[in-house]
Scaffold this motif. Structure first.
Motif, PDB file in Angstrom:
ATOM      1  N   VAL A 310      22.346 -16.113  -3.820  1.00 44.11           N
ATOM      2  CA  VAL A 310      20.885 -16.077  -3.970  1.00 44.11           C
ATOM      3  C   VAL A 310      20.411 -17.029  -5.052  1.00 44.11           C
ATOM      4  O   VAL A 310      19.209 -17.333  -5.141  1.00 44.11           O
ATOM      5  CB  VAL A 310      20.400 -14.645  -4.271  1.00 44.11           C
ATOM      6  CG1 VAL A 310      20.725 -13.702  -3.118  1.00 44.11           C
ATOM      7  CG2 VAL A 310      21.004 -14.128  -5.578  1.00 44.11           C
ATOM      8  N   ASP A 313      17.025 -18.261  -8.607  1.00 40.08           N
ATOM      9  CA  ASP A 313      15.722 -17.765  -8.156  1.00 40.08           C
ATOM     10  C   ASP A 313      15.847 -16.376  -7.543  1.00 40.08           C
ATOM     11  O   ASP A 313      14.956 -15.525  -7.726  1.00 40.08           O
ATOM     12  CB  ASP A 313      15.120 -18.738  -7.140  1.00 40.08           C
ATOM     13  CG  ASP A 313      14.660 -20.038  -7.788  1.00 40.08           C
ATOM     14  OD1 ASP A 313      13.572 -20.027  -8.389  1.00 40.08           O
ATOM     15  OD2 ASP A 313      15.395 -21.038  -7.704  1.00 40.08           O
ATOM     16  N   GLY A 314      16.941 -16.120  -6.836  1.00 42.41           N
ATOM     17  CA  GLY A 314      17.139 -14.794  -6.259  1.00 42.41           C
ATOM     18  C   GLY A 314      17.366 -13.732  -7.327  1.00 42.41           C
ATOM     19  O   GLY A 314      16.892 -12.598  -7.205  1.00 42.41           O
ATOM     20  N   VAL A 315      18.103 -14.102  -8.365  1.00 41.37           N
ATOM     21  CA  VAL A 315      18.319 -13.163  -9.468  1.00 41.37           C
ATOM     22  C   VAL A 315      16.996 -12.841 -10.150  1.00 41.37           C
ATOM     23  O   VAL A 315      16.718 -11.680 -10.491  1.00 41.37           O
ATOM     24  CB  VAL A 315      19.332 -13.743 -10.469  1.00 41.37           C
ATOM     25  CG1 VAL A 315      19.465 -12.829 -11.689  1.00 41.37           C
ATOM     26  CG2 VAL A 315      20.693 -13.926  -9.808  1.00 41.37           C
ATOM     27  N   THR A 318      15.074 -10.419  -8.013  1.00 43.54           N
ATOM     28  CA  THR A 318      15.602  -9.055  -8.145  1.00 43.54           C
ATOM     29  C   THR A 318      15.119  -8.416  -9.442  1.00 43.54           C
ATOM     30  O   THR A 318      14.754  -7.238  -9.464  1.00 43.54           O
ATOM     31  CB  THR A 318      17.142  -9.084  -8.113  1.00 43.54           C
ATOM     32  OG1 THR A 318      17.583  -9.607  -6.864  1.00 43.54           O
ATOM     33  CG2 THR A 318      17.707  -7.687  -8.299  1.00 43.54           C
ATOM     34  N   TRP A 340      25.561 -11.592 -12.681  1.00 44.78           N
ATOM     35  CA  TRP A 340      24.509 -12.069 -13.562  1.00 44.78           C
ATOM     36  C   TRP A 340      23.967 -10.906 -14.379  1.00 44.78           C
ATOM     37  O   TRP A 340      24.098  -9.733 -13.987  1.00 44.78           O
ATOM     38  CB  TRP A 340      23.344 -12.626 -12.739  1.00 44.78           C
ATOM     39  CG  TRP A 340      23.543 -13.961 -12.106  1.00 44.78           C
ATOM     40  CD1 TRP A 340      24.333 -14.243 -11.010  1.00 44.78           C
ATOM     41  CD2 TRP A 340      22.920 -15.186 -12.495  1.00 44.78           C
ATOM     42  NE1 TRP A 340      24.241 -15.574 -10.693  1.00 44.78           N
ATOM     43  CE2 TRP A 340      23.363 -16.185 -11.597  1.00 44.78           C
ATOM     44  CE3 TRP A 340      22.033 -15.546 -13.497  1.00 44.78           C
ATOM     45  CZ2 TRP A 340      22.959 -17.506 -11.672  1.00 44.78           C
ATOM     46  CZ3 TRP A 340      21.613 -16.862 -13.580  1.00 44.78           C
ATOM     47  CH2 TRP A 340      22.074 -17.830 -12.694  1.00 44.78           C
ATOM     48  N   VAL A 358      23.287  -8.159 -11.770  1.00 46.17           N
ATOM     49  CA  VAL A 358      22.922  -8.547 -10.402  1.00 46.17           C
ATOM     50  C   VAL A 358      24.064  -9.334  -9.769  1.00 46.17           C
ATOM     51  O   VAL A 358      24.571 -10.298 -10.364  1.00 46.17           O
ATOM     52  CB  VAL A 358      21.630  -9.390 -10.403  1.00 46.17           C
ATOM     53  CG1 VAL A 358      21.236  -9.775  -8.973  1.00 46.17           C
ATOM     54  CG2 VAL A 358      20.491  -8.646 -11.083  1.00 46.17           C
ATOM     55  N   GLY A 360      25.360 -12.094  -7.718  1.00 46.52           N
ATOM     56  CA  GLY A 360      24.791 -13.367  -7.321  1.00 46.52           C
ATOM     57  C   GLY A 360      24.945 -13.678  -5.851  1.00 46.52           C
ATOM     58  O   GLY A 360      24.255 -14.575  -5.333  1.00 46.52           O
ATOM     59  N   ASP A 362      24.400 -11.543  -3.151  1.00 46.02           N
ATOM     60  CA  ASP A 362      23.351 -10.974  -2.304  1.00 46.02           C
ATOM     61  C   ASP A 362      22.143 -10.453  -3.081  1.00 46.02           C
ATOM     62  O   ASP A 362      21.198  -9.933  -2.481  1.00 46.02           O
ATOM     63  CB  ASP A 362      23.924  -9.841  -1.446  1.00 46.02           C
ATOM     64  CG  ASP A 362      24.591  -8.752  -2.283  1.00 46.02           C
ATOM     65  OD1 ASP A 362      24.399  -8.729  -3.522  1.00 46.02           O
ATOM     66  OD2 ASP A 362      25.321  -7.919  -1.702  1.00 46.02           O
ATOM     67  N   GLY A 363      22.153 -10.553  -4.398  1.00 47.85           N
ATOM     68  CA  GLY A 363      21.011 -10.109  -5.187  1.00 47.85           C
ATOM     69  C   GLY A 363      20.941  -8.622  -5.418  1.00 47.85           C
ATOM     70  O   GLY A 363      19.911  -8.120  -5.912  1.00 47.85           O
ATOM     71  N   SER A 364      22.010  -7.897  -5.103  1.00 46.04           N
ATOM     72  CA  SER A 364      21.994  -6.448  -5.308  1.00 46.04           C
ATOM     73  C   SER A 364      22.278  -6.110  -6.765  1.00 46.04           C
ATOM     74  O   SER A 364      22.946  -6.858  -7.484  1.00 46.04           O
ATOM     75  CB  SER A 364      23.041  -5.776  -4.413  1.00 46.04           C
ATOM     76  OG  SER A 364      24.332  -6.244  -4.729  1.00 46.04           O
TER      77      SER A 364
END
Length: 490
Positions: A310, A313-315, A318, A340, A358, A360, A362-364
């Motif tokens: 992700v 930006d994805g982190v 989230t 992260w 988080v 990295g 899938d951003g979960s």
């Protein structure tokens, strides 16, 4: 026949020797404690006063460093024109890396205000040891506004004044001065308050606790102002002493061990990804953003992490979904198998210091620690440090710190003035005499034993209280022995 000499009878002495005087009764209660407090207050004030004066003066400068930073580093901190939509964070980081390809990205802090810049923190060999290189990027145009050496997020102005306050710009050896000041400030304050309150109670003049005697002259007037200022500022000065010790080199380490033993340590997120091998990394490594040089391979690995999965930006997305508020600090994983971290800065009131880990890929969210779930001692430690730094209550906190610094400067100056005013005559060239020794020997044995045990316990936790105290006692014993020899020679 020899005659026996007459036996002379011994006549009674008309002046029999006087019986030895009875041993003086040992004072009890406050009468025994007051001379000890007075002597300790005097020694600490005269000998530790210079360190307190320097700490107060540099602390006064530090109180207003946020405003100084905003003025001195305005170009790096703000943009020329506020745009409509910020560019993706990955593009901003790429612009920083293009300008500064050496080093490793250790943290990214997106712009927190519409006119603010994004900070990309690098571990680089181009800055002094213990410092990071922070690159400032315009979030609307990806223009690099500049790069500055930073320390724990502090820009050069604040970092320099912070070093001046902590170690006089002497590095680790210089921290002895600030820890010595913090180790003795609480002793001077508590002893002074006790004697000032007792003095007012003895005279039945409670109003004079907080109202100086303006009609007096000389030393009595100085003492009045010294006592009033000390009492008014006492609570704040005690707080500064305690919070200063919590992150000092020696006492801070002992306090940390005690907190760990009692289960009062601050909780951290676990950055271990599901399925990662145990012992593959240090679970706390991602919290540091350490400074220092790194090789090109490590830099390439971190750069790849910034866009893998992700990406940065994805982190950030989230973190916002999880309710973390700006400014958010994003720390990429330092090793394989780590997540992260996204953290709130913990400044201001109400406190915002939540942290999440988080994945990295899938951003979960793999772990979360909210400030509300920290133990009470951990919260108190955090609040104390933030208040000491002037960032807990904003401008009000800064003004309180400035007031306490000015009060401490005033107390030290008035204390030395009183010593000067105690000199025997106006023609004398030096300050007043040292106080008479022997207060500890004259105290009840139980009180002396209790004080010695308490001093030993505190001295073990706070070494820069214990070592100088031993020096004070040794000097006191030498002065007392010299006084006894002079008295015997007369």
């Amino acid at each position: 026949m020899t005659s026996t000499p007459p036996v002379l009878q011994e006549l009674p002495d008309e002046h029999p020797p006087a019986p030895p005087p009875p041993a003086p009764d040992r004072p009890s209660g406050w009468a025994a404690l007051q001379p000890l407090l007075l002597r300790l207050h005097f020694y600490a004030g005269v000998l530790v006063g210079p360190f307190l004066l320097v700490a107060a003066t540099t602390g006064l400068l530090y109180a207003f460093t946020p405003q100084l930073e905003a003025v001195v580093h305005r170009h790096e901190l703000t943009v020329d024109a506020v745009g409509t939509t910020p560019l993706p964070l990955a593009e901003q980081v790429a612009a920083a890396r293009a300008e500064h390809p050496d080093g490793t990205v250790t943290q990214v802090q997106p712009a927190a205000a519409p006119d603010g810049t994004t900070r990309v923190v690098l571990a680089s060999e181009d800055v002094p040891a213990g410092r990071d290189l922070t690159v400032f990027v315009d979030p609307y145009t990806a223009e690099v506004r500049g790069a500055l050496p930073t320390f724990a997020g502090f820009l050069p102005v604040r970092a320099t004044i912070d070093d001046l306050h902590r170690n006089l710009l002497l590095g680790e050896p210089g921290r002895v001065y600030s820890e010595l000041a913090a180790s003795w400030l609480w002793v001077v304050v508590l002893g002074g308050v006790a004697m000032w309150v007792a003095r007012s109670a003895r005279r039945g003049r409670w109003r004079r606790l907080v109202v100086p005697e303006r009609g007096r002259a000389g030393r009595r007037r100085t003492l009045s102002w010294h006592g009033v200022v000390g009492l008014v500022a006492a609570l704040g000065l005690l707080a500064l002493s305690v919070t200063g010790l919590t992150w000092s080199a020696r006492a801070g380490a002992n306090v940390g061990e005690l907190r760990a033993a009692w289960g009062w340590s601050t909780a951290y997120v676990d950055t271990t990804l599901p399925g990662a091998a145990a012992g593959e990394h240090d679970a706390h490594a991602a919290h540091g953003g350490g400074a220092g040089g790194t090789d090109d391979a490590a830099a390439d690995d971190v750069d790849a992490v910034l866009t893998a999965g992700v990406g940065v930006d994805g982190v950030l997305a989230t973190a916002r979904t999880e309710g973390l508020r700006a400014p958010v600090r994003l720390t990429p994983p330092a090793e394989t198998g780590q997540a992260w971290t996204a953290a709130e800065p913990g400044e201001g009131w109400p406190t915002r210091a939540d942290v999440i880990a988080v994945d990295g890929a899938d951003g979960s969210v793999v772990d979360r620690v909210d400030f509300a779930d920290q133990s009470v001692p951990a919260k108190l430690a955090h609040w104390g440090i933030q208040a000491h730094m002037g960032s807990l209550f904003g401008l009000v906190n800064q003004l309180l710190l400035a007031g306490l610094a000015l009060a401490l400067i005033t107390l030290v100056v008035l204390g030395y003035r009183m010593w000067w005013q105690r000199r025997p005559t106006r023609q004398a060239s030096g300050p007043g005499p040292w106080l008479r020794p022997g207060a500890l020997r004259a105290a009840p044995r139980w009180l002396a034993a209790l004080l010695l045990v308490a001093a030993a316990a505190v001295g073990w936790v706070v070494p820069l209280f214990g070592v100088p105290l031993l020096v004070f006692l040794a000097v006191d014993a030498l002065v007392a022995a010299r006084a006894r020899r002079r008295a015997a020679a007369r």
